[in-house]
Design an enzyme around this catalytic site. Structure first.
Site, PDB file in Angstrom:
ATOM      1  N   LYS A  65       0.841  -1.213   0.000  1.00 25.06           N
ATOM      2  CA  LYS A  65       0.000   0.000   0.000  1.00 25.06           C
ATOM      3  C   LYS A  65       0.867   1.250   0.000  1.00 25.06           C
ATOM      4  O   LYS A  65       0.662   2.170  -0.793  1.00 25.06           O
ATOM      5  CB  LYS A  65      -0.896   0.001   1.250  1.00 25.06           C
ATOM      6  CG  LYS A  65      -1.533   1.347   1.541  1.00 25.06           C
ATOM      7  CD  LYS A  65      -2.400   1.339   2.794  1.00 25.06           C
ATOM      8  CE  LYS A  65      -1.672   1.528   4.101  1.00 25.06           C
ATOM      9  NZ  LYS A  65      -1.386   2.929   4.478  1.00 25.06           N
ATOM     10  N   ASN A  66       1.839   1.295   0.917  1.00 19.74           N
ATOM     11  CA  ASN A  66       2.594   2.533   1.087  1.00 19.74           C
ATOM     12  C   ASN A  66       3.605   2.778  -0.033  1.00 19.74           C
ATOM     13  O   ASN A  66       4.118   3.890  -0.169  1.00 19.74           O
ATOM     14  CB  ASN A  66       3.287   2.553   2.455  1.00 19.74           C
ATOM     15  CG  ASN A  66       2.280   2.747   3.566  1.00 19.74           C
ATOM     16  OD1 ASN A  66       1.124   3.113   3.315  1.00 19.74           O
ATOM     17  ND2 ASN A  66       2.687   2.494   4.807  1.00 19.74           N
TER      18      ASN A  66
ATOM     19  N   ARG B 275      -4.030  10.812   4.639  1.00 18.49           N
ATOM     20  CA  ARG B 275      -2.942  11.799   4.685  1.00 18.49           C
ATOM     21  C   ARG B 275      -2.010  11.719   3.493  1.00 18.49           C
ATOM     22  O   ARG B 275      -1.399  12.714   3.110  1.00 18.49           O
ATOM     23  CB  ARG B 275      -2.105  11.588   5.938  1.00 18.49           C
ATOM     24  CG  ARG B 275      -2.838  11.732   7.222  1.00 18.49           C
ATOM     25  CD  ARG B 275      -1.887  11.497   8.355  1.00 18.49           C
ATOM     26  NE  ARG B 275      -0.752  12.414   8.222  1.00 18.49           N
ATOM     27  CZ  ARG B 275      -0.731  13.638   8.709  1.00 18.49           C
ATOM     28  NH1 ARG B 275      -1.731  14.097   9.383  1.00 18.49           N
ATOM     29  NH2 ARG B 275       0.324  14.407   8.523  1.00 18.49           N
TER      30      ARG B 275
ATOM     31  N   CYS C  39      -4.010  13.065  13.475  1.00 19.42           N
ATOM     32  CA  CYS C  39      -4.694  11.782  13.258  1.00 19.42           C
ATOM     33  C   CYS C  39      -4.493  10.908  14.475  1.00 19.42           C
ATOM     34  O   CYS C  39      -3.863  11.319  15.452  1.00 19.42           O
ATOM     35  CB  CYS C  39      -4.231  11.110  11.979  1.00 19.42           C
ATOM     36  SG  CYS C  39      -2.678  10.289  12.140  1.00 19.42           S
TER      37      CYS C  39
ATOM     38  N   PRO D 257       2.821  16.643  11.550  1.00 19.51           N
ATOM     39  CA  PRO D 257       2.919  17.882  10.760  1.00 19.51           C
ATOM     40  C   PRO D 257       3.453  17.615   9.349  1.00 19.51           C
ATOM     41  O   PRO D 257       3.947  16.517   9.060  1.00 19.51           O
ATOM     42  CB  PRO D 257       3.912  18.729  11.554  1.00 19.51           C
ATOM     43  CG  PRO D 257       4.700  17.773  12.368  1.00 19.51           C
ATOM     44  CD  PRO D 257       3.825  16.573  12.619  1.00 19.51           C
ATOM     45  N   VAL D 258       3.348  18.623   8.488  1.00 17.46           N
ATOM     46  CA  VAL D 258       3.873  18.493   7.118  1.00 17.46           C
ATOM     47  C   VAL D 258       4.910  19.592   6.835  1.00 17.46           C
ATOM     48  O   VAL D 258       5.157  19.957   5.706  1.00 17.46           O
ATOM     49  CB  VAL D 258       2.748  18.527   6.049  1.00 17.46           C
ATOM     50  CG1 VAL D 258       1.966  17.234   6.048  1.00 17.46           C
ATOM     51  CG2 VAL D 258       1.823  19.713   6.253  1.00 17.46           C
TER      52      VAL D 258
ATOM     53  N   LEU E  67       8.086  19.604   6.890  1.00 17.83           N
ATOM     54  CA  LEU E  67       9.258  19.243   6.093  1.00 17.83           C
ATOM     55  C   LEU E  67       8.929  19.223   4.592  1.00 17.83           C
ATOM     56  O   LEU E  67       9.755  19.589   3.759  1.00 17.83           O
ATOM     57  CB  LEU E  67       9.806  17.875   6.516  1.00 17.83           C
ATOM     58  CG  LEU E  67      10.118  17.729   8.009  1.00 17.83           C
ATOM     59  CD1 LEU E  67      10.616  16.327   8.323  1.00 17.83           C
ATOM     60  CD2 LEU E  67      11.172  18.754   8.423  1.00 17.83           C
TER      61      LEU E  67
ATOM     62  N   ILE F 243       8.750   7.028  16.649  1.00 25.46           N
ATOM     63  CA  ILE F 243       8.332   7.755  15.439  1.00 25.46           C
ATOM     64  C   ILE F 243       7.061   8.569  15.678  1.00 25.46           C
ATOM     65  O   ILE F 243       6.998   9.743  15.337  1.00 25.46           O
ATOM     66  CB  ILE F 243       8.105   6.783  14.248  1.00 25.46           C
ATOM     67  CG1 ILE F 243       9.292   5.829  14.073  1.00 25.46           C
ATOM     68  CG2 ILE F 243       7.814   7.558  12.964  1.00 25.46           C
ATOM     69  CD1 ILE F 243      10.556   6.417  13.515  1.00 25.46           C
TER      70      ILE F 243
ATOM     71  N   ARG G 105      -8.398  -0.421   5.056  1.00 24.42           N
ATOM     72  CA  ARG G 105      -7.523   0.562   4.411  1.00 24.42           C
ATOM     73  C   ARG G 105      -6.206  -0.080   3.994  1.00 24.42           C
ATOM     74  O   ARG G 105      -5.581   0.380   3.040  1.00 24.42           O
ATOM     75  CB  ARG G 105      -7.223   1.718   5.370  1.00 24.42           C
ATOM     76  CG  ARG G 105      -8.410   2.576   5.674  1.00 24.42           C
ATOM     77  CD  ARG G 105      -8.010   3.766   6.495  1.00 24.42           C
ATOM     78  NE  ARG G 105      -6.989   4.558   5.798  1.00 24.42           N
ATOM     79  CZ  ARG G 105      -6.525   5.722   6.230  1.00 24.42           C
ATOM     80  NH1 ARG G 105      -6.988   6.231   7.347  1.00 24.42           N
ATOM     81  NH2 ARG G 105      -5.614   6.381   5.553  1.00 24.42           N
TER      82      ARG G 105
HETATM   83  C1  EPZ Z   1       4.617   6.908   6.229  1.00 26.25           C
HETATM   84  O1  EPZ Z   1       3.901   8.007   6.788  1.00 26.25           O
HETATM   85  C2  EPZ Z   1       3.656   5.755   6.175  1.00 26.25           C
HETATM   86  N1  EPZ Z   1       2.521   6.103   5.333  1.00 26.25           N
HETATM   87  C3  EPZ Z   1       3.196   5.380   7.581  1.00 26.25           C
HETATM   88  O2  EPZ Z   1       2.372   4.232   7.504  1.00 26.25           O
HETATM   89  C4  EPZ Z   1       4.420   5.055   8.427  1.00 26.25           C
HETATM   90  O3  EPZ Z   1       4.028   4.805   9.754  1.00 26.25           O
HETATM   91  C5  EPZ Z   1       5.415   6.218   8.401  1.00 26.25           C
HETATM   92  O4  EPZ Z   1       5.743   6.549   7.027  1.00 26.25           O
HETATM   93  C6  EPZ Z   1       6.721   5.934   9.140  1.00 26.25           C
HETATM   94  O5  EPZ Z   1       7.333   4.807   8.588  1.00 26.25           O
HETATM   95  C7  EPZ Z   1       2.625   6.025   4.007  1.00 26.25           C
HETATM   96  O6  EPZ Z   1       3.653   5.661   3.459  1.00 26.25           O
HETATM   97  C8  EPZ Z   1       1.416   6.370   3.219  1.00 26.25           C
HETATM   98  P1  EPZ Z   1       6.851  10.262   8.076  1.00 26.25           P
HETATM   99  P2  EPZ Z   1       4.492   9.477   6.714  1.00 26.25           P
HETATM  100  O7  EPZ Z   1       6.758  11.541   7.324  1.00 26.25           O
HETATM  101  O8  EPZ Z   1       5.219   9.637   5.438  1.00 26.25           O
HETATM  102  C9  EPZ Z   1       7.340  13.556  11.495  1.00 26.25           C
HETATM  103  C10 EPZ Z   1       0.456   2.908   7.922  1.00 26.25           C
HETATM  104  O9  EPZ Z   1       0.001   2.363   8.963  1.00 26.25           O
HETATM  105  N2  EPZ Z   1       7.177  14.561  10.410  1.00 26.25           N
HETATM  106  O10 EPZ Z   1       8.012   9.358   7.793  1.00 26.25           O
HETATM  107  O11 EPZ Z   1       3.379  10.401   7.021  1.00 26.25           O
HETATM  108  C11 EPZ Z   1       6.074  12.740  11.733  1.00 26.25           C
HETATM  109  O12 EPZ Z   1       5.168  13.420  12.566  1.00 26.25           O
HETATM  110  C12 EPZ Z   1       0.999   4.317   7.946  1.00 26.25           C
HETATM  111  O13 EPZ Z   1       0.462   2.335   6.824  1.00 26.25           O
HETATM  112  C13 EPZ Z   1       7.368  15.884  10.705  1.00 26.25           C
HETATM  113  O14 EPZ Z   1       7.678  16.276  11.843  1.00 26.25           O
HETATM  114  O15 EPZ Z   1       5.508   9.450   7.943  1.00 26.25           O
HETATM  115  C14 EPZ Z   1       6.651  11.492  12.353  1.00 26.25           C
HETATM  116  O16 EPZ Z   1       6.922  11.712  13.714  1.00 26.25           O
HETATM  117  C15 EPZ Z   1       0.748   5.017   9.237  1.00 26.25           C
HETATM  118  N3  EPZ Z   1       7.200  16.811   9.697  1.00 26.25           N
HETATM  119  C16 EPZ Z   1       7.994  11.301  11.612  1.00 26.25           C
HETATM  120  O17 EPZ Z   1       8.296  12.606  11.063  1.00 26.25           O
HETATM  121  C17 EPZ Z   1       6.881  16.437   8.423  1.00 26.25           C
HETATM  122  O18 EPZ Z   1       6.753  17.324   7.553  1.00 26.25           O
HETATM  123  C18 EPZ Z   1       7.966  10.307  10.464  1.00 26.25           C
HETATM  124  O19 EPZ Z   1       6.841  10.590   9.644  1.00 26.25           O
HETATM  125  C19 EPZ Z   1       6.701  15.081   8.130  1.00 26.25           C
HETATM  126  C20 EPZ Z   1       6.868  14.147   9.155  1.00 26.25           C
END
Ligand code: EPZ
Length: 426
Positions: A22-23, A100, A124, A130-131, A133, A335, A405
């Site tokens: 999926k991811n 997201r 969530c 946050p986004v 980055l 994480i 999902r």
């Molecule tokens: C991806 O989410 C996955 N989703 C998540 O899977 C997974 O848990 C996560 O990576 C970590 O491996 C998809 O690929 C669709 P991140 P993502 O940006 O990209 C912080 C599932 O169950 N952060 O790597 O959203 C964030 O809050 C899902 O399938 C910022 O601070 O995760 C987190 O603490 C859930 N600012 C850490 O970084 C940002 O701009 C890692 O998040 C972006 C992220």
């Protein structure tokens, strides 16, 4: 709303075919927006999130056709996506709040169209997420971005330019967003401290097939050469390592013996190491690997980390397994700050878990008892199903839409291996 009922106590035996990831698939679908040429994706899993992404991309003007696929052992769908013209540069709140990963359209839209309006996803169930980055990286590439009415409004009237950006924190989504934006930027982009998850590698390999030169694939430094036009390509989605790990834990929980067909141990090294330390046997086979257990389970300590560390997306499932292990297990989540929502539900089934800040101390118990349970995210939900497989009596899992999902036909795959499990409609 559907529920899943599980009567625990059956050992899983047989084989389970692993679906496409999926991811990995979600960003691959978004990559189709970078070009007016077709992108064909094979081994696409049949999941609610994929349907949501199809709806999002269609409202941007992407034409999408689906055909039954034949891809190795798994029979995932084949999708052909073609973004001849982008008809809307807005990703609306109604879709983004559901999923997201929708924010991944931000980079491709601003790179191709010079503008984008993408709803902020908000918090969530697993944390604030946050986004910042995604935004900071695109700004480094020359985009102007402001927040207006809950939307990220991005402009780059003269196009994006290649830049060097060092992520202050590893982010899977931000790495994907910037990698796609860089594909159409002028010049070279260097992304440092990039995420190295196999899903990133899958996207990088697909972009390479689409004619984007990328160096450093699989490492923390990605060097992307922007191009004017991307080419048509065909790509098979990598098998889902999280689905694979989830079933490995379910099999271990029931002391079963199952071959995970299409499962890739090389993408699961950290989890495999923890499972082996807990007493689970994982043997590579020609088609994937076999999971079984010679003796009892032992408690092991686990800490989630970015790849190649232990994945946060397997933390809840590992905790479910550890509830029945001999001894204690310390599970630390680094994480996401709120990713222990499964703990009170596991406790309702008789698990002994105490949370101290970002760690959960699990003391193994000799039995779990079935209960009505529910969870607010996908991986927490499946952890409750794993617990249900080993619990005495009936477990009814509510809010099954979370499971749908990310797990394709979970109850069918488990039932085919002997689990007493059924979906209750309505
Ligand atoms: C991806 O989410 C996955 N989703 C998540 O899977 C997974 O848990 C996560 O990576 C970590 O491996 C998809 O690929 C669709 P991140 P993502 O940006 O990209 C912080 C599932 O169950 N952060 O790597 O959203 C964030 O809050 C899902 O399938 C910022 O601070 O995760 C987190 O603490 C859930 N600012 C850490 O970084 C940002 O701009 C890692 O998040 C972006 C992220």
């Amino acid at each position: 709303m559907d529920r899943i009922r599980i009567r625990g106590g059956r050992q899983l035996k047989g084989e389970i075919v692993v679906s496409g990831s999926k991811n990995a698939c979600l960003p691959l679908m978004v990559a189709a927006m970078l070009t007016d040429k077709p992108l064909t994706l094979k081994n696409v899993p049949r999941l609610a999130d994929i349907t949501t992404m199809i709806a999002l991309l269609k409202q941007h003007g992407v034409e999408i056709s689906a055909a039954p696929g034949e891809n190795g052992h798994s029979h995932g769908t084949t999708l052909t996506l073609r973004a001849d013209r982008i008809t809307s540069t807005t990703a609306p709140y109604d879709i983004v709040r559901k999923m997201r990963a929708s924010v991944l359209v931000l980079g491709p839209l601003v790179a191709r169209e010079g503008e984008a309006r993408v709803s902020l996803p908000g918090g969530c169930a697993i944390g604030a997420r946050p986004v910042d980055l995604h935004i900071a990286g695109l700004k480094a590439m020359g985009a102007e971005i402001e927040i207006d009415g809950g939307y990220m409004v991005a402009r780059a009237p003269k196009g994006l330019r290649g830049a060097r950006y060092t992520f202050p924190k590893v982010s899977v989504g931000a790495t994907e967003n910037l990698m796609m934006a860089a594909a159409l930027a002028k010049g070279t982009t260097v992304l440092d401290n990039a995420a190295r998850e196999p899903e990133i590698t899958d996207l990088a390999e697909c972009l390479s097939k689409m004619g984007v030169p990328i160096l450093g694939i699989g490492t923390e430094t990605l060097i992307i050469e922007g191009v004017e036009q991307l080419k048509a390509a065909t790509h098979a989605v990598v098998p889902d390592r999280i689905e694979t790990g989830t079933y490995a834990m379910a099999i271990a929980m029931t002391a079963g013996d199952v071959e995970l067909v299409g499962g890739r141990l090389d993408l699961l090294e950290a989890a495999a190491q923890s499972l082996r330390a807990a007493g689970v046997v994982l043997d590579k086979t020609n088609r994937g690997f076999r999971v079984h257990r010679a003796n009892g389970l032992h408690g092991v300590d686990v800490m989630t980390e970015p790849y190649p560390g232990f994945p946060t997306d397997l933390q809840a499932q590992m905790m479910a397994l550890m509830t029945r292990a001999e001894g204690a297990s310390m599970i630390t989540e680094t994480i996401f700050e709120s990713r222990f929502m499964h703990v009170p539900e596991l406790a309702r089934m008789g698990a002994n878990v105490t949370i101290h800040h970002e760690s959960a101390l699990v003391r193994g118990v000799s039995r779990l008892r079935g209960a009505d349970v529910m969870a607010t995210d996908l991986r927490a939900s499946v952890s409750l199903a794993i617990a249900g497989l080993a619990a005495e009596g009936d477990t009814t899992l509510h809010r099954v839409y979370h499971l749908d999902r990310g797990y394709e036909r979970l109850e069918e795959k488990l039932a085919a291996c002997g689990a007493d499990i059924e979906r209750l409609k309505g």
